[in-house]
Design a protein around this motif. Sequence first.
Motif, PDB file in Angstrom:
ATOM      1  N   THR A  76      16.334  84.659  88.557  1.00 44.47           N
ATOM      2  CA  THR A  76      17.528  85.256  89.131  1.00 44.47           C
ATOM      3  C   THR A  76      18.347  85.965  88.068  1.00 44.47           C
ATOM      4  O   THR A  76      19.069  86.902  88.362  1.00 44.47           O
ATOM      5  CB  THR A  76      18.388  84.177  89.798  1.00 44.47           C
ATOM      6  N   ASP A  77      18.251  85.521  86.829  1.00 49.29           N
ATOM      7  CA  ASP A  77      19.018  86.115  85.741  1.00 49.29           C
ATOM      8  C   ASP A  77      18.112  87.052  84.958  1.00 49.29           C
ATOM      9  O   ASP A  77      17.261  86.618  84.196  1.00 49.29           O
ATOM     10  CB  ASP A  77      19.566  85.008  84.829  1.00 49.29           C
ATOM     11  N   ARG A 126      18.187  80.646  73.493  1.00 50.78           N
ATOM     12  CA  ARG A 126      18.751  80.438  74.831  1.00 50.78           C
ATOM     13  C   ARG A 126      18.399  79.051  75.366  1.00 50.78           C
ATOM     14  O   ARG A 126      19.234  78.379  75.963  1.00 50.78           O
ATOM     15  CB  ARG A 126      18.239  81.526  75.792  1.00 50.78           C
ATOM     16  N   VAL A 127      17.180  78.600  75.120  1.00 51.25           N
ATOM     17  CA  VAL A 127      16.774  77.257  75.554  1.00 51.25           C
ATOM     18  C   VAL A 127      17.614  76.195  74.847  1.00 51.25           C
ATOM     19  O   VAL A 127      18.092  75.240  75.473  1.00 51.25           O
ATOM     20  CB  VAL A 127      15.269  77.038  75.302  1.00 51.25           C
ATOM     21  N   GLU A 128      17.814  76.362  73.540  1.00 51.96           N
ATOM     22  CA  GLU A 128      18.637  75.402  72.799  1.00 51.96           C
ATOM     23  C   GLU A 128      20.082  75.423  73.288  1.00 51.96           C
ATOM     24  O   GLU A 128      20.730  74.378  73.380  1.00 51.96           O
ATOM     25  CB  GLU A 128      18.574  75.721  71.305  1.00 51.96           C
ATOM     26  N   GLU A 129      20.583  76.603  73.618  1.00 50.40           N
ATOM     27  CA  GLU A 129      21.941  76.728  74.134  1.00 50.40           C
ATOM     28  C   GLU A 129      22.079  76.007  75.473  1.00 50.40           C
ATOM     29  O   GLU A 129      23.070  75.297  75.708  1.00 50.40           O
ATOM     30  CB  GLU A 129      22.268  78.211  74.306  1.00 50.40           C
ATOM     31  N   ILE A 130      21.091  76.146  76.331  1.00 48.16           N
ATOM     32  CA  ILE A 130      21.132  75.466  77.636  1.00 48.16           C
ATOM     33  C   ILE A 130      21.042  73.959  77.456  1.00 48.16           C
ATOM     34  O   ILE A 130      21.761  73.192  78.117  1.00 48.16           O
ATOM     35  CB  ILE A 130      19.990  75.984  78.539  1.00 48.16           C
ATOM     36  N   ARG A 131      20.216  73.498  76.552  1.00 46.10           N
ATOM     37  CA  ARG A 131      20.063  72.056  76.346  1.00 46.10           C
ATOM     38  C   ARG A 131      21.302  71.428  75.718  1.00 46.10           C
ATOM     39  O   ARG A 131      21.580  70.250  75.925  1.00 46.10           O
ATOM     40  CB  ARG A 131      18.831  71.783  75.486  1.00 46.10           C
ATOM     41  N   ASP A 132      22.066  72.209  74.941  1.00 47.13           N
ATOM     42  CA  ASP A 132      23.269  71.679  74.317  1.00 47.13           C
ATOM     43  C   ASP A 132      24.483  71.703  75.239  1.00 47.13           C
ATOM     44  O   ASP A 132      25.531  71.164  74.884  1.00 47.13           O
ATOM     45  CB  ASP A 132      23.586  72.463  73.035  1.00 47.13           C
ATOM     46  N   MET A 133      24.351  72.329  76.408  1.00 46.11           N
ATOM     47  CA  MET A 133      25.485  72.409  77.333  1.00 46.11           C
ATOM     48  C   MET A 133      25.843  71.039  77.899  1.00 46.11           C
ATOM     49  O   MET A 133      25.000  70.163  78.012  1.00 46.11           O
ATOM     50  CB  MET A 133      25.135  73.325  78.526  1.00 46.11           C
ATOM     51  N   ASP A 134      27.120  70.887  78.258  1.00 48.72           N
ATOM     52  CA  ASP A 134      27.570  69.682  78.947  1.00 48.72           C
ATOM     53  C   ASP A 134      27.369  69.906  80.441  1.00 48.72           C
ATOM     54  O   ASP A 134      28.084  70.672  81.075  1.00 48.72           O
ATOM     55  CB  ASP A 134      29.043  69.413  78.632  1.00 48.72           C
ATOM     56  N   LYS A 182      25.673  71.330  91.619  1.00 47.73           N
ATOM     57  CA  LYS A 182      24.228  71.290  91.810  1.00 47.73           C
ATOM     58  C   LYS A 182      23.620  72.689  91.746  1.00 47.73           C
ATOM     59  O   LYS A 182      22.525  72.877  91.220  1.00 47.73           O
ATOM     60  CB  LYS A 182      23.879  70.648  93.153  1.00 47.73           C
ATOM     61  N   ALA A 183      24.333  73.665  92.273  1.00 48.38           N
ATOM     62  CA  ALA A 183      23.816  75.037  92.275  1.00 48.38           C
ATOM     63  C   ALA A 183      23.696  75.569  90.840  1.00 48.38           C
ATOM     64  O   ALA A 183      22.709  76.239  90.500  1.00 48.38           O
ATOM     65  CB  ALA A 183      24.725  75.939  93.094  1.00 48.38           C
ATOM     66  N   GLU A 184      24.690  75.280  90.003  1.00 50.12           N
ATOM     67  CA  GLU A 184      24.634  75.732  88.611  1.00 50.12           C
ATOM     68  C   GLU A 184      23.490  75.052  87.862  1.00 50.12           C
ATOM     69  O   GLU A 184      22.779  75.692  87.078  1.00 50.12           O
ATOM     70  CB  GLU A 184      25.963  75.452  87.915  1.00 50.12           C
ATOM     71  N   LYS A 185      23.308  73.749  88.104  1.00 50.61           N
ATOM     72  CA  LYS A 185      22.210  73.042  87.457  1.00 50.61           C
ATOM     73  C   LYS A 185      20.867  73.590  87.914  1.00 50.61           C
ATOM     74  O   LYS A 185      19.937  73.729  87.122  1.00 50.61           O
ATOM     75  CB  LYS A 185      22.290  71.546  87.777  1.00 50.61           C
ATOM     76  N   ARG A 186      20.764  73.933  89.202  1.00 53.20           N
ATOM     77  CA  ARG A 186      19.526  74.488  89.746  1.00 53.20           C
ATOM     78  C   ARG A 186      19.221  75.846  89.102  1.00 53.20           C
ATOM     79  O   ARG A 186      18.077  76.149  88.773  1.00 53.20           O
ATOM     80  CB  ARG A 186      19.644  74.629  91.257  1.00 53.20           C
ATOM     81  N   ARG A 208      17.950  75.231  85.620  1.00 51.55           N
ATOM     82  CA  ARG A 208      16.594  74.705  85.677  1.00 51.55           C
ATOM     83  C   ARG A 208      15.586  75.827  85.952  1.00 51.55           C
ATOM     84  O   ARG A 208      14.544  75.907  85.306  1.00 51.55           O
ATOM     85  CB  ARG A 208      16.502  73.630  86.760  1.00 51.55           C
ATOM     86  N   SER A 209      15.932  76.710  86.892  1.00 51.94           N
ATOM     87  CA  SER A 209      15.014  77.814  87.200  1.00 51.94           C
ATOM     88  C   SER A 209      14.921  78.786  86.027  1.00 51.94           C
ATOM     89  O   SER A 209      13.851  79.348  85.760  1.00 51.94           O
ATOM     90  CB  SER A 209      15.456  78.532  88.469  1.00 51.94           C
ATOM     91  N   GLU A 210      16.015  78.978  85.314  1.00 52.48           N
ATOM     92  CA  GLU A 210      15.988  79.846  84.129  1.00 52.48           C
ATOM     93  C   GLU A 210      15.092  79.248  83.047  1.00 52.48           C
ATOM     94  O   GLU A 210      14.300  79.958  82.421  1.00 52.48           O
ATOM     95  CB  GLU A 210      17.396  80.057  83.595  1.00 52.48           C
TER      96      GLU A 210
END
Length: 110
Positions: A30-31, A54-62, A68-72, A75-77
Amino acid sequence: MKKTLLCIILMMFVWGTTSVTAATPEAKSTDKTAVVNNTDNNLTKAEMKVLTLRVEEIRDMDKNDMTKAEKRELRSELKAIKKEMRDSGGVIYIGGATLILIIILIILLV
């Protein structure tokens, strides 16, 4: 006796291997800015670095305060990035049973 034993062992190796399916050429994401679409399916080192950052940035996020939509979406990204990196490399995955079978064949034929 030896022939039947060899056939049984060979059948065990064949049943133990997994099938490989072809990957679709287009990544579903989607992005569009996060995943770099490259026509020749080879990523440069700079593109790989951008994707890993970008993967490291996503994993470091709180993720506790996210919906749920943002987490989904995240996850898809991540799945799209993983697929893009997997499709771009020239890596061949060999199952354990297949590797053992290849080693046995090399030993028997040499």
